[in-house]
Design a protein around this motif. Structure first.
Motif, PDB file in Angstrom:
ATOM      1  N   MET A 157       0.838  -1.175   0.000  1.00 59.66           N
ATOM      2  CA  MET A 157       0.000   0.000   0.000  1.00 59.66           C
ATOM      3  C   MET A 157       0.888   1.244   0.000  1.00 59.66           C
ATOM      4  O   MET A 157       1.955   1.255   0.582  1.00 59.66           O
ATOM      5  N   SER A 158       0.423   2.310  -0.653  1.00 62.55           N
ATOM      6  CA  SER A 158       1.210   3.530  -0.723  1.00 62.55           C
ATOM      7  C   SER A 158       0.380   4.729  -0.276  1.00 62.55           C
ATOM      8  O   SER A 158      -0.842   4.668  -0.195  1.00 62.55           O
ATOM      9  N   VAL A 159       1.081   5.822   0.025  1.00 65.45           N
ATOM     10  CA  VAL A 159       0.464   7.080   0.420  1.00 65.45           C
ATOM     11  C   VAL A 159       1.079   8.190  -0.425  1.00 65.45           C
ATOM     12  O   VAL A 159       2.143   8.019  -1.007  1.00 65.45           O
ATOM     13  N   GLU A 160       0.383   9.321  -0.467  1.00 66.58           N
ATOM     14  CA  GLU A 160       0.828  10.426  -1.318  1.00 66.58           C
ATOM     15  C   GLU A 160       0.892  11.731  -0.542  1.00 66.58           C
ATOM     16  O   GLU A 160       0.154  11.932   0.414  1.00 66.58           O
ATOM     17  N   LEU A 161       1.766  12.604  -1.023  1.00 66.97           N
ATOM     18  CA  LEU A 161       1.822  14.003  -0.627  1.00 66.97           C
ATOM     19  C   LEU A 161       1.979  14.806  -1.907  1.00 66.97           C
ATOM     20  O   LEU A 161       2.587  14.328  -2.874  1.00 66.97           O
ATOM     21  N   MET A 162       1.442  16.027  -1.923  1.00 67.03           N
ATOM     22  CA  MET A 162       1.610  16.874  -3.101  1.00 67.03           C
ATOM     23  C   MET A 162       2.159  18.220  -2.654  1.00 67.03           C
ATOM     24  O   MET A 162       1.718  18.771  -1.645  1.00 67.03           O
ATOM     25  N   VAL A 163       3.141  18.724  -3.418  1.00 68.66           N
ATOM     26  CA  VAL A 163       3.734  20.028  -3.118  1.00 68.66           C
ATOM     27  C   VAL A 163       3.588  20.948  -4.321  1.00 68.66           C
ATOM     28  O   VAL A 163       3.626  20.494  -5.467  1.00 68.66           O
ATOM     29  N   TRP A 164       3.382  22.242  -4.031  1.00 64.32           N
ATOM     30  CA  TRP A 164       3.277  23.246  -5.085  1.00 64.32           C
ATOM     31  C   TRP A 164       3.410  24.625  -4.458  1.00 64.32           C
ATOM     32  O   TRP A 164       3.409  24.779  -3.237  1.00 64.32           O
TER      33      TRP A 164
ATOM     34  N   HIS B 282      11.837  25.199   0.175  1.00 64.60           N
ATOM     35  CA  HIS B 282      11.615  25.772  -1.158  1.00 64.60           C
ATOM     36  C   HIS B 282      10.414  26.721  -1.186  1.00 64.60           C
ATOM     37  O   HIS B 282      10.021  27.188  -2.256  1.00 64.60           O
ATOM     38  N   GLY B 283       9.803  26.985  -0.021  1.00 61.34           N
ATOM     39  CA  GLY B 283       8.674  27.910   0.050  1.00 61.34           C
ATOM     40  C   GLY B 283       7.404  27.365  -0.569  1.00 61.34           C
ATOM     41  O   GLY B 283       6.585  28.127  -1.096  1.00 61.34           O
ATOM     42  N   LEU B 284       7.209  26.037  -0.482  1.00 63.46           N
ATOM     43  CA  LEU B 284       6.066  25.388  -1.119  1.00 63.46           C
ATOM     44  C   LEU B 284       5.059  24.861  -0.100  1.00 63.46           C
ATOM     45  O   LEU B 284       5.421  24.458   1.004  1.00 63.46           O
ATOM     46  N   VAL B 285       3.814  24.822  -0.503  1.00 65.40           N
ATOM     47  CA  VAL B 285       2.735  24.204   0.262  1.00 65.40           C
ATOM     48  C   VAL B 285       2.864  22.691   0.105  1.00 65.40           C
ATOM     49  O   VAL B 285       3.287  22.197  -0.946  1.00 65.40           O
ATOM     50  N   CYS B 286       2.488  21.961   1.133  1.00 66.91           N
ATOM     51  CA  CYS B 286       2.460  20.499   1.051  1.00 66.91           C
ATOM     52  C   CYS B 286       1.096  20.039   1.567  1.00 66.91           C
ATOM     53  O   CYS B 286       0.690  20.413   2.665  1.00 66.91           O
ATOM     54  N   TYR B 287       0.416  19.232   0.766  1.00 64.82           N
ATOM     55  CA  TYR B 287      -0.890  18.696   1.175  1.00 64.82           C
ATOM     56  C   TYR B 287      -0.770  17.203   1.430  1.00 64.82           C
ATOM     57  O   TYR B 287      -0.217  16.456   0.627  1.00 64.82           O
ATOM     58  N   ASP B 288      -1.305  16.775   2.560  1.00 64.49           N
ATOM     59  CA  ASP B 288      -1.316  15.376   2.980  1.00 64.49           C
ATOM     60  C   ASP B 288      -2.753  14.871   2.879  1.00 64.49           C
ATOM     61  O   ASP B 288      -3.566  15.125   3.769  1.00 64.49           O
ATOM     62  N   PRO B 289      -3.115  14.184   1.777  1.00 58.28           N
ATOM     63  CA  PRO B 289      -4.506  13.747   1.612  1.00 58.28           C
ATOM     64  C   PRO B 289      -4.919  12.640   2.583  1.00 58.28           C
ATOM     65  O   PRO B 289      -6.106  12.498   2.874  1.00 58.28           O
ATOM     66  N   GLN B 290      -3.984  11.864   3.101  1.00 53.91           N
ATOM     67  CA  GLN B 290      -4.335  10.817   4.061  1.00 53.91           C
ATOM     68  C   GLN B 290      -4.867  11.425   5.344  1.00 53.91           C
ATOM     69  O   GLN B 290      -5.834  10.950   5.934  1.00 53.91           O
ATOM     70  N   ARG B 291      -4.209  12.479   5.820  1.00 49.32           N
ATOM     71  CA  ARG B 291      -4.623  13.140   7.061  1.00 49.32           C
ATOM     72  C   ARG B 291      -5.501  14.362   6.786  1.00 49.32           C
ATOM     73  O   ARG B 291      -5.981  14.981   7.717  1.00 49.32           O
TER      74      ARG B 291
END
Length: 192
Positions: free
Chosen positions: A1-8, A77-86
């Protein structure tokens, strides 16, 4: 199983709802090929590029350690990070007054220099799966809470107070993070 994070990149702090909507909209699109942004070179796990966004996929077994690396790289790097699991968003600012302050949760998340919005949102996740939240200025003092809204504060002597609701907990943590101490006079404390 895997989890994701997204940065922008975002020009101003965003809410969890905005971060969730962005994440879902980006995931409906197609990945892109091309130059890999500098931040992507620092991220653990599998990196997928979307226009203006970097998706990091990690193994569940290494999620806590890898997530901490992603949070740190995104902030650098001054980026937002979203954790969809939490369902949590890590904004670059505003921060508390204690440089190096750490946010610890009972479900394994550790964030260095958490933004004030993240602190507020994490407190709403208290549950049997996340049995505590703590803000720690190592070597100086800390505040923590467990379900039932039992606050503990230590600066020399550990004291404990039960507060009536989540809003009071969020206010106490906000005051702690910003260097205010109104929570100490507003509640009845006993030595722990």
């Amino acid at each position: 199983m895997s989890v994701e994070l997204m940065v922008w990149d975002e020009p101003v702090p965003i809410s969890r709802d905005q971060a969730r909507a962005t994440y879902l909209a980006v995931k409906r699109g197609d990945p892109v090929e091309g130059d890999v942004p500098d931040v992507a070179k620092e991220l653990p796990g599998e990196v997928t590029l979307y226009p203006g966004h970097v998706l990091v996929t990690m193994d569940l077994d290494t999620m806590d350690e890898s997530s901490a690396q992603v949070f740190t790289a995104a902030r650098a790097h001054g980026l937002v990070c979203y954790d969809p699991q939490r369902d949590l968003v890590h904004n670059v600012a505003p921060l508390g007054v204690y440089q190096g302050m750490q946010l610890h949760t009972g479900d394994g998340m550790v964030v260095h220099d958490p933004d004030l919005g993240l602190i507020r949102d994490v407190l709403a996740t208290l549950s049997p799966q996340n049995p505590f939240v703590a803000l720690v200025s190592f070597g100086h003092h800390f505040i923590q809470v467990s379900p039932g809204y039992e606050l503990e504060y230590k600066e020399g002597t550990m004291v404990r107070a039960v507060v009536p609701d989540l809003a009071e907990v969020q206010q106490a943590f906000h005051e702690y993070a910003t260097g205010e101490r109104g929570f100490l006079t507003r509640h009845s404390w006993a030595q722990a």
